[in-house]
Motif scaffolding. Structure first.
Motif, PDB file in Angstrom:
ATOM      1  N   ASP A 195      14.770   3.738 -11.540  1.00  0.00           N
ATOM      2  CA  ASP A 195      14.334   2.369 -11.261  1.00  0.00           C
ATOM      3  C   ASP A 195      12.821   2.215 -11.167  1.00  0.00           C
ATOM      4  O   ASP A 195      12.332   1.126 -10.869  1.00  0.00           O
ATOM      5  CB  ASP A 195      14.928   1.892  -9.933  1.00  0.00           C
ATOM      6  N   MET A 196      12.068   3.278 -11.404  1.00  0.00           N
ATOM      7  CA  MET A 196      10.622   3.200 -11.223  1.00  0.00           C
ATOM      8  C   MET A 196       9.941   2.117 -12.063  1.00  0.00           C
ATOM      9  O   MET A 196       8.998   1.480 -11.591  1.00  0.00           O
ATOM     10  CB  MET A 196       9.976   4.563 -11.483  1.00  0.00           C
ATOM     11  N   PRO A 197      10.364   1.851 -13.314  1.00  0.00           N
ATOM     12  CA  PRO A 197       9.729   0.745 -14.038  1.00  0.00           C
ATOM     13  C   PRO A 197       9.869  -0.591 -13.308  1.00  0.00           C
ATOM     14  O   PRO A 197       8.933  -1.398 -13.287  1.00  0.00           O
ATOM     15  CB  PRO A 197      10.479   0.731 -15.380  1.00  0.00           C
ATOM     16  N   VAL A 198      11.044  -0.835 -12.717  1.00  0.00           N
ATOM     17  CA  VAL A 198      11.234  -2.072 -11.955  1.00  0.00           C
ATOM     18  C   VAL A 198      10.369  -2.060 -10.705  1.00  0.00           C
ATOM     19  O   VAL A 198       9.779  -3.073 -10.319  1.00  0.00           O
ATOM     20  CB  VAL A 198      12.715  -2.253 -11.568  1.00  0.00           C
ATOM     21  N   VAL A 199      10.274  -0.904 -10.060  1.00  0.00           N
ATOM     22  CA  VAL A 199       9.474  -0.788  -8.840  1.00  0.00           C
ATOM     23  C   VAL A 199       8.008  -1.098  -9.127  1.00  0.00           C
ATOM     24  O   VAL A 199       7.339  -1.797  -8.362  1.00  0.00           O
ATOM     25  CB  VAL A 199       9.616   0.627  -8.230  1.00  0.00           C
ATOM     26  N   VAL A 200       7.498  -0.593 -10.254  1.00  0.00           N
ATOM     27  CA  VAL A 200       6.093  -0.841 -10.597  1.00  0.00           C
ATOM     28  C   VAL A 200       5.838  -2.327 -10.775  1.00  0.00           C
ATOM     29  O   VAL A 200       4.848  -2.877 -10.265  1.00  0.00           O
ATOM     30  CB  VAL A 200       5.703  -0.066 -11.878  1.00  0.00           C
ATOM     31  N   SER A 201       6.723  -3.025 -11.495  1.00  0.00           N
ATOM     32  CA  SER A 201       6.523  -4.463 -11.694  1.00  0.00           C
ATOM     33  C   SER A 201       6.706  -5.229 -10.386  1.00  0.00           C
ATOM     34  O   SER A 201       6.026  -6.230 -10.139  1.00  0.00           O
ATOM     35  CB  SER A 201       7.486  -4.989 -12.766  1.00  0.00           C
ATOM     36  N   MET A 202       7.620  -4.751  -9.530  1.00  0.00           N
ATOM     37  CA  MET A 202       7.821  -5.391  -8.230  1.00  0.00           C
ATOM     38  C   MET A 202       6.569  -5.249  -7.357  1.00  0.00           C
ATOM     39  O   MET A 202       6.122  -6.210  -6.719  1.00  0.00           O
ATOM     40  CB  MET A 202       9.022  -4.768  -7.529  1.00  0.00           C
ATOM     41  N   LEU A 203       5.997  -4.039  -7.351  1.00  0.00           N
ATOM     42  CA  LEU A 203       4.780  -3.820  -6.566  1.00  0.00           C
ATOM     43  C   LEU A 203       3.616  -4.624  -7.139  1.00  0.00           C
ATOM     44  O   LEU A 203       2.722  -5.049  -6.390  1.00  0.00           O
ATOM     45  CB  LEU A 203       4.439  -2.334  -6.532  1.00  0.00           C
ATOM     46  N   ASN A 204       3.629  -4.831  -8.453  1.00  0.00           N
ATOM     47  CA  ASN A 204       2.634  -5.700  -9.066  1.00  0.00           C
ATOM     48  C   ASN A 204       2.744  -7.108  -8.496  1.00  0.00           C
ATOM     49  O   ASN A 204       1.737  -7.756  -8.187  1.00  0.00           O
ATOM     50  CB  ASN A 204       2.847  -5.718 -10.578  1.00  0.00           C
ATOM     51  N   SER A 205       3.983  -7.570  -8.323  1.00  0.00           N
ATOM     52  CA  SER A 205       4.215  -8.886  -7.729  1.00  0.00           C
ATOM     53  C   SER A 205       3.719  -8.912  -6.279  1.00  0.00           C
ATOM     54  O   SER A 205       3.035  -9.860  -5.860  1.00  0.00           O
ATOM     55  CB  SER A 205       5.696  -9.238  -7.789  1.00  0.00           C
ATOM     56  N   TYR A 206       4.055  -7.877  -5.513  1.00  0.00           N
ATOM     57  CA  TYR A 206       3.616  -7.808  -4.121  1.00  0.00           C
ATOM     58  C   TYR A 206       2.090  -7.867  -4.018  1.00  0.00           C
ATOM     59  O   TYR A 206       1.534  -8.551  -3.164  1.00  0.00           O
ATOM     60  CB  TYR A 206       4.102  -6.507  -3.480  1.00  0.00           C
ATOM     61  N   SER A 207       1.420  -7.104  -4.897  1.00  0.00           N
ATOM     62  CA  SER A 207      -0.039  -7.077  -4.841  1.00  0.00           C
ATOM     63  C   SER A 207      -0.619  -8.459  -5.137  1.00  0.00           C
ATOM     64  O   SER A 207      -1.640  -8.851  -4.570  1.00  0.00           O
ATOM     65  CB  SER A 207      -0.596  -6.050  -5.835  1.00  0.00           C
ATOM     66  N   GLY A 208       0.065  -9.215  -6.031  1.00  0.00           N
ATOM     67  CA  GLY A 208      -0.391 -10.574  -6.319  1.00  0.00           C
ATOM     68  C   GLY A 208      -0.284 -11.486  -5.113  1.00  0.00           C
ATOM     69  O   GLY A 208      -1.215 -12.225  -4.788  1.00  0.00           O
ATOM     70  N   TRP A 209       0.858 -11.417  -4.419  1.00  0.00           N
ATOM     71  CA  TRP A 209       1.027 -12.268  -3.235  1.00  0.00           C
ATOM     72  C   TRP A 209       0.062 -11.836  -2.120  1.00  0.00           C
ATOM     73  O   TRP A 209      -0.430 -12.681  -1.363  1.00  0.00           O
ATOM     74  CB  TRP A 209       2.466 -12.211  -2.740  1.00  0.00           C
ATOM     75  N   ALA A 210      -0.216 -10.530  -2.033  1.00  0.00           N
ATOM     76  CA  ALA A 210      -1.199 -10.062  -1.051  1.00  0.00           C
ATOM     77  C   ALA A 210      -2.578 -10.630  -1.376  1.00  0.00           C
ATOM     78  O   ALA A 210      -3.318 -11.062  -0.482  1.00  0.00           O
ATOM     79  CB  ALA A 210      -1.240  -8.532  -1.036  1.00  0.00           C
ATOM     80  N   PHE A 213       0.825  -1.219   0.000  1.00  0.00           N
ATOM     81  CA  PHE A 213       0.000   0.000   0.000  1.00  0.00           C
ATOM     82  C   PHE A 213       0.854   1.263   0.000  1.00  0.00           C
ATOM     83  O   PHE A 213       0.764   2.089  -0.910  1.00  0.00           O
ATOM     84  CB  PHE A 213      -0.950  -0.006   1.204  1.00  0.00           C
ATOM     85  N   THR A 214       1.700   1.430   1.017  1.00  0.00           N
ATOM     86  CA  THR A 214       2.479   2.662   1.089  1.00  0.00           C
ATOM     87  C   THR A 214       3.547   2.714  -0.001  1.00  0.00           C
ATOM     88  O   THR A 214       3.843   3.785  -0.540  1.00  0.00           O
ATOM     89  CB  THR A 214       3.145   2.817   2.468  1.00  0.00           C
ATOM     90  N   GLY A 215       4.119   1.554  -0.352  1.00  0.00           N
ATOM     91  CA  GLY A 215       5.091   1.537  -1.439  1.00  0.00           C
ATOM     92  C   GLY A 215       4.467   2.002  -2.740  1.00  0.00           C
ATOM     93  O   GLY A 215       5.076   2.774  -3.502  1.00  0.00           O
ATOM     94  N   SER A 216       3.251   1.561  -3.014  1.00  0.00           N
ATOM     95  CA  SER A 216       2.563   1.948  -4.245  1.00  0.00           C
ATOM     96  C   SER A 216       2.187   3.423  -4.228  1.00  0.00           C
ATOM     97  O   SER A 216       2.245   4.098  -5.269  1.00  0.00           O
ATOM     98  CB  SER A 216       1.307   1.091  -4.440  1.00  0.00           C
ATOM     99  N   VAL A 217       1.797   3.930  -3.063  1.00  0.00           N
ATOM    100  CA  VAL A 217       1.461   5.353  -2.959  1.00  0.00           C
ATOM    101  C   VAL A 217       2.687   6.210  -3.260  1.00  0.00           C
ATOM    102  O   VAL A 217       2.610   7.211  -3.983  1.00  0.00           O
ATOM    103  CB  VAL A 217       0.891   5.679  -1.559  1.00  0.00           C
ATOM    104  N   VAL A 218       3.845   5.820  -2.717  1.00  0.00           N
ATOM    105  CA  VAL A 218       5.080   6.562  -2.979  1.00  0.00           C
ATOM    106  C   VAL A 218       5.462   6.457  -4.454  1.00  0.00           C
ATOM    107  O   VAL A 218       5.866   7.454  -5.080  1.00  0.00           O
ATOM    108  CB  VAL A 218       6.226   6.051  -2.084  1.00  0.00           C
ATOM    109  N   ALA A 219       5.339   5.257  -5.036  1.00  0.00           N
ATOM    110  CA  ALA A 219       5.644   5.081  -6.456  1.00  0.00           C
ATOM    111  C   ALA A 219       4.735   5.956  -7.302  1.00  0.00           C
ATOM    112  O   ALA A 219       5.187   6.584  -8.279  1.00  0.00           O
ATOM    113  CB  ALA A 219       5.492   3.612  -6.850  1.00  0.00           C
ATOM    114  N   PHE A 220       3.467   6.024  -6.932  1.00  0.00           N
ATOM    115  CA  PHE A 220       2.525   6.909  -7.633  1.00  0.00           C
ATOM    116  C   PHE A 220       3.005   8.350  -7.573  1.00  0.00           C
ATOM    117  O   PHE A 220       3.024   9.066  -8.579  1.00  0.00           O
ATOM    118  CB  PHE A 220       1.135   6.791  -7.017  1.00  0.00           C
TER     119      PHE A 220
END
Length: 480
Positions: A232-247, A159-166
């Motif tokens: 690194d934001m493109p990598v961060v977005v895909s990483m957060l996509n992975s996190y959201s899947g595991w959540a 949640f907070t990681g995605s908000v910061v990435a946004f």
């Protein structure tokens, strides 16, 4: 209401559709069909889950679906392609927040069932989830608690990681790495505290340890992504996509929803694979990127010598008229200027004159994986002339004119020449090897990551300043 066997069959069918959707998205020509597979799978999942056994409050559910549908429609119509990366990051945050709420609610229901048992009261008439809890063995309850603590932790970080990435992608936060004093030690201390609290929760239960884990995980997500640079934001977005899947998978285990488990695992694994592929494309270790090891200065960088040489549309058109081979390198600046249609028309006219025109796409071009491919497909650029970096990089030395439109870091020779550059070792498009390089750029500033680009100062580089769309349209007036 559908019987459980029918719901299970629908879940299998939806899972197959999701897999077909993911597989189809790997190719531009099959991507549209793949999107429809995903839509059909999600519609099937929602309908059969909502009408499955143990589900009630249809009035409230329908109202929420309608509200969400209206909001989604409005957002989809208003969001431009340039805003898609931050939209994706924002949507990831919703999944993370949902995981936190589901986990906290599951513990509240567990404590409620235990309270009723301790008081000797009847467990009849409980809601579906609480009723399932009442039938679980102590071992099954222990597994549920593990699922809850994992879901809450991953969800809060997401949640907070995605908000910061946004915020970083939308330009509302500084794209440079920023951490509190203590840096990674703070993250490590918070993670260790979460482990201790998780052990306490598994031993004694209760809301307080879960809430404490939530707060610490929210901090970890915020501080972790704040420490990662804009490059690194493109990598961060895909990483957060992975996190959201595991959540989402953790939510599925908590709710005993097989479809949510499968879907979450698909999203989690595909996001992790994409993150790995992108890190490989950037020649960076995955752990180094995720822990904020890239995006800031790593030493004294080499001084840039020379000066930027401006050019005009007339001179650029003359260079293109004389060239037989042209390679176009699109970047985020093309997306911002919405210049893809003008670029497509330029391509059509040059090819009509018998010139070889191709596009070079870096794996992390733009701010979202596949960003440039989608824009070019939208502008009707033929798929067969859109090539990946590995397919075209060796051809730049035989290319007469390379046109760089709104790209910076992915064409920066410092990645190869300067060991102290923040992007040292990152594979880049070697456009400087072309005979002439025309760079469409708004001004003389640095790119999104804030790194100076020596390419712009090379003798064979010419800077065509101005809005990319206007610059290309002006070129079109010179090329019949």
């Amino acid at each position: 209401m559908f019987a459980q066997p029918l719901v299970t069959s629908a879940a299998v069918a939806a899972s197959v559709l999701f897999i077909l959707s993911l597989g189809g998205l790997s190719n531009q020509e099959s991507a549209k069909r793949a999107v429809w597979y995903g839509i059909a799978g999600m519609a099937l999942a929602v309908v059969f889950t909502a009408l499955g056994p143990g589900v009630s409050n249809y009035g409230l559910m329908l109202a929420m679906v309608l509200v969400g549908a209206v909001i989604g429609t409005v957002v989809a119509r208003r969001v431009e392609m340039t805003q898609m990366p931050q939209l994706v990051a924002a949507l990831h945050s919703f999944v993370g927040l949902a995981a936190v709420f589901v986990g906290l609610n599951a513990e509240m229901e567990r404590l409620r069932v235990e309270g009723l048992r301790a008081a000797g009261e009847s467990l009849d008439g409980l809601a579906a989830f609480a009723a399932r809890l009442a039938t679980k063995t102590p071992t099954e309850i222990a597994f549920l608690q593990v699922e809850v603590v994992l879901g809450v932790f991953i969800g809060a970080v997401t949640f907070t990681g995605s908000v910061v990435a946004f915020g970083k992608l939308a330009g509302k936060l500084d794209g440079k790495p920023a951490q509190l004093p203590g840096g990674h030690l703070l993250n490590a201390a918070a993670a260790l505290a979460c482990v201790v609290l998780a052990v306490y929760y598994l031993a004694f239960g209760g809301m307080l340890p879960l809430i404490a884990i939530t707060v610490l995980a929210l901090f970890i997500g915020y501080h972790l992504i704040m420490g990662i640079g804009g490059a690194d934001m493109p990598v961060v977005v895909s990483m957060l996509n992975s996190y959201s899947g595991w959540a989402a998978a953790a939510i599925g285990f908590t709710l005993s929803n097989d479809l949510l488990i499968v879907t979450g695992a698909l999203v989690g694994s595909s996001g992790a694979i994409l993150s790995y592929i992108m890190c490989k494309a950037m020649n960076r270790a995955f752990v180094s990127v995720i822990l904020g090891g890239f995006g800031g200065a790593s030493g004294s960088q080499m001084a840039v010598e020379g000066e930027m040489i401006a050019t005009t549309a007339d001179e650029a058109a003359a260079a293109l008229d004389d060239a037989d081979s042209v390679v176009i390198v699109p970047g985020y600046g093309m997306a911002v200027a919405q210049a893809q249609s003008a670029v497509s028309e330029l391509t059509r006219r040059l090819r009509a004159k018998g010139k070889e025109v191709r596009f070079a796409i870096h794996p992390v071009a733009g701010r979202l994986p596949g960003h440039m491919n989608v824009l070019l497909a939208e502008a009707k650029v033929p798929y067969d002339i859109v090539l990946e970096m590995d397919e075209i990089n060796e051809d730049f030395s035989d290319t007469e004119v390379a046109i760089v439109i709104g790209s910076n870091d992915i064409v920066n020779p410092a990645a190869q020449d300067d060991p102290n550059s923040p992007i040292a070792g990152m594979p880049v498009l070697e456009v400087w090897k072309a005979g002439t390089v025309i760079v469409c750029k708004r001004g003389q500033g640095t790119g999104y990551s804030g790194i100076e680009n020596p390419l712009f100062f090379k003798d064979n580089a010419r800077m065509l300043y101005g809005d990319a769309k206007q610059s290309i349209n002006e070129l079109l007036t010179k090329i019949g």
